[in-house]
Design an enzyme around this catalytic site. Sequence first.
Site, PDB file in Angstrom:
ATOM      1  N   SER A  81       5.816   5.072  10.626  1.00 56.18           N
ATOM      2  CA  SER A  81       5.198   3.460  10.281  1.00 56.18           C
ATOM      3  C   SER A  81       4.166   2.717   9.877  1.00 56.18           C
ATOM      4  O   SER A  81       2.931   2.916  11.100  1.00 56.18           O
ATOM      5  CB  SER A  81       6.031   2.075  10.781  1.00 56.18           C
ATOM      6  OG  SER A  81       5.654   2.080  12.396  1.00 56.18           O
ATOM      7  N   LYS A  82       3.694   2.147   9.214  1.00 57.98           N
ATOM      8  CA  LYS A  82       2.885   1.474   8.966  1.00 57.98           C
ATOM      9  C   LYS A  82       2.543   0.755   9.826  1.00 57.98           C
ATOM     10  O   LYS A  82       1.221   0.148  10.860  1.00 57.98           O
ATOM     11  CB  LYS A  82       2.523   0.430   7.828  1.00 57.98           C
ATOM     12  CG  LYS A  82       2.773   0.823   6.316  1.00 57.98           C
ATOM     13  CD  LYS A  82       2.932   0.981   5.561  1.00 57.98           C
ATOM     14  CE  LYS A  82       2.436   1.170   3.837  1.00 57.98           C
ATOM     15  NZ  LYS A  82       2.817   0.540   2.817  1.00 57.98           N
ATOM     16  N   ARG A  83       3.155  -0.550  11.019  1.00 57.54           N
ATOM     17  CA  ARG A  83       3.492  -1.258  11.898  1.00 57.54           C
ATOM     18  C   ARG A  83       2.449   0.193  13.200  1.00 57.54           C
ATOM     19  O   ARG A  83       1.919  -0.610  14.013  1.00 57.54           O
ATOM     20  CB  ARG A  83       4.272  -1.506  12.394  1.00 57.54           C
ATOM     21  CG  ARG A  83       4.522  -2.562  13.666  1.00 57.54           C
ATOM     22  CD  ARG A  83       5.150  -3.549  13.674  1.00 57.54           C
ATOM     23  NE  ARG A  83       5.082  -4.875  14.805  1.00 57.54           N
ATOM     24  CZ  ARG A  83       5.495  -4.230  15.636  1.00 57.54           C
ATOM     25  NH1 ARG A  83       6.848  -4.351  15.644  1.00 57.54           N
ATOM     26  NH2 ARG A  83       5.292  -5.128  16.851  1.00 57.54           N
ATOM     27  N   LYS A  84       3.228   0.994  13.668  1.00 58.05           N
ATOM     28  CA  LYS A  84       2.939   1.578  14.649  1.00 58.05           C
ATOM     29  C   LYS A  84       1.997   2.610  14.137  1.00 58.05           C
ATOM     30  O   LYS A  84       0.627   3.243  15.370  1.00 58.05           O
ATOM     31  CB  LYS A  84       4.349   2.462  15.233  1.00 58.05           C
ATOM     32  CG  LYS A  84       5.033   1.370  16.055  1.00 58.05           C
ATOM     33  CD  LYS A  84       5.931   2.929  16.362  1.00 58.05           C
ATOM     34  CE  LYS A  84       7.530   1.763  17.271  1.00 58.05           C
ATOM     35  NZ  LYS A  84       8.258   3.006  17.262  1.00 58.05           N
TER      36      LYS A  84
ATOM     37  N   ASP B  41       0.702  -1.011   0.071  1.00 60.57           N
ATOM     38  CA  ASP B  41      -0.033  -0.395  -0.059  1.00 60.57           C
ATOM     39  C   ASP B  41       0.769   0.743   0.485  1.00 60.57           C
ATOM     40  O   ASP B  41       1.807   1.593   0.500  1.00 60.57           O
ATOM     41  CB  ASP B  41      -1.006   0.237   1.515  1.00 60.57           C
ATOM     42  CG  ASP B  41      -1.978  -0.651   1.070  1.00 60.57           C
ATOM     43  OD1 ASP B  41      -2.177  -1.851   0.218  1.00 60.57           O
ATOM     44  OD2 ASP B  41      -2.878  -0.478   2.295  1.00 60.57           O
TER      45      ASP B  41
END
Length: 494
Positions: free
Chosen positions: A258-261, A21
């Site tokens: 970040s996409k993680r956080k 994405d």
Amino acid sequence: MTEPTQTVPARTRVAPSPTGDPHVGTAYQALFDVAWARKTGGRFVLRIEDTDRARTVEGSEQLIYSDLAWLGLAPDEGPQNPGECGPYRQSERLPLYRQYAEQLIEQGHAYYCWCSPERLAQLRADQAASKTSQTGYDRCCLGLTRDERAKLPGFSPDPVVRMLVPDDVDLEFTDAIRGQVHTPRPDDQVILKADGFPTYHLAVVVDDHLMGITAAVRGEEWISSTPKHLLLYKWLGWTPPAIAHMPLLRNTDKSKISKRKNPAARLEWFREAGYLPEALLNFLELLAYPPVHPDTEVQSFDEFVACFDWAKVNTTGPIFDLAKLNWLNGAYLRQLSDDELAHRIVTYWEQTGEPGAADPRARAVVAQAAPIIRERLTTLADAAPMIGFLLTPDAALGMDDDALATLPPNADQVLDAAQEVLAGLDDFRADAIQAGLRTALVDGLGLKPKVAFGPVRVALTGRRVSPPLFESAEILGRASCLARLGALRARLSA
RNA sequence: GUCCCCAUCGUCUAGCGGCCCAGGACUCAGCCCUUUCAAGGCUGCAACGGCAGUUCGAAUCUGCUUGGGGAUACCA
């Protein structure tokens, strides 16, 4: 400080890697790219940096396109709308990079390296363990032929090409945003990988030059590799573009976004969550740039472009805080006309698979309800739950427990009176409904408005909180209103 | 570890030597308006990381320090 000259039309580019994405950072940089291009009457180019074959994800190029277009930042040129400087995918430009890598080897600016990944990993580990300030490649392969190197340990048959960074490498450059910037001394960077693909460092230089890019916007994380790029420009005899290093967007814990956080690191997330592209654009502008107007922070992209100046771009990485975006989105929503708002809501429903999107009656209700829900929306996603009671069949209307809990002891009396009023009304419009109910409940029963209208609200909407009552009643129509009043009344007697 | 970048309210910022015991926006709290919820109006809480120096005068200039971030890949 030297900044891009305003009289020269800029050719700027955004160059994301198609690894899933699209990242919000891509939009953030594209925004400033486009602002500069528009300001100078230049072109905005999209280049796909797909040199990492392991990370490239199918379909993400299409998403990059559609997301940029959604934001109004569609490229003037790119793989799907080529101009004269294609191809626009690095995977389609492979021969170019090898050609220049070989040229650099011939000129003595680069050399083959046969060191195995294992040897390099060991080398790094040793350097880290010894806490030496001496880091980077040890030039084990410099000056050796393949046969000579093959006799040494840690040999790998497929070589890479490394830059031979000279001792007197220039460690200063002029950034469009920051002015003079010092940089770390670069390592003998790999520019051509064993698989024949270039690394970013070679590709960005070759492509920016060949594609005629005059201004490049990228993230701050690239500052330390800029001298490598400048060295390549110098060796190749080319003029580098103006380079602007944007501050990095941060998570709440201040780390690089970040996409993680942070779900908002995915550009798609904003569309899914019901944000308006113009609000997001405005928000991203504010993140790195002071407001255009002294009296408001709501500003159009055109206004932003008109006052754009690299020197005013901030150098500190902003924390990506959604509270302000929520407010901005609401502000933009409130500026929409009834028709436009209804259209946006229905379009959003179509994209998110909301059942009401295909229902003509639901569309009609949205159009009617637009004026009464407008100032209650933060995002487009709020619309469906807010007007759900208007779309539900009378018999299927649910009653929230907390709504029922607000009913006063005399609710039955109120509901009876309300039914009588609404049944007898000649003109079933909001102001007449209000006048009628007020006369009967407030004046007639001597109730406070809050007590008088509360039970009616619960009956008609099933909820404690709803859009304005009388307008809602009008949209619902007399039959539904009477049915719902009757239903709650019956429930109370049971 | 080494190098680089950055540093004003919780967040986004204005400020580029005196106009600042620091202004605006968002958030939060209170009040007003009010049929609920919003929206709107008003009020309030809240910051120049620290230490030296330059100067008549420093948020603004310099040094150091602290803190945060980034880079140190055959990823971008």
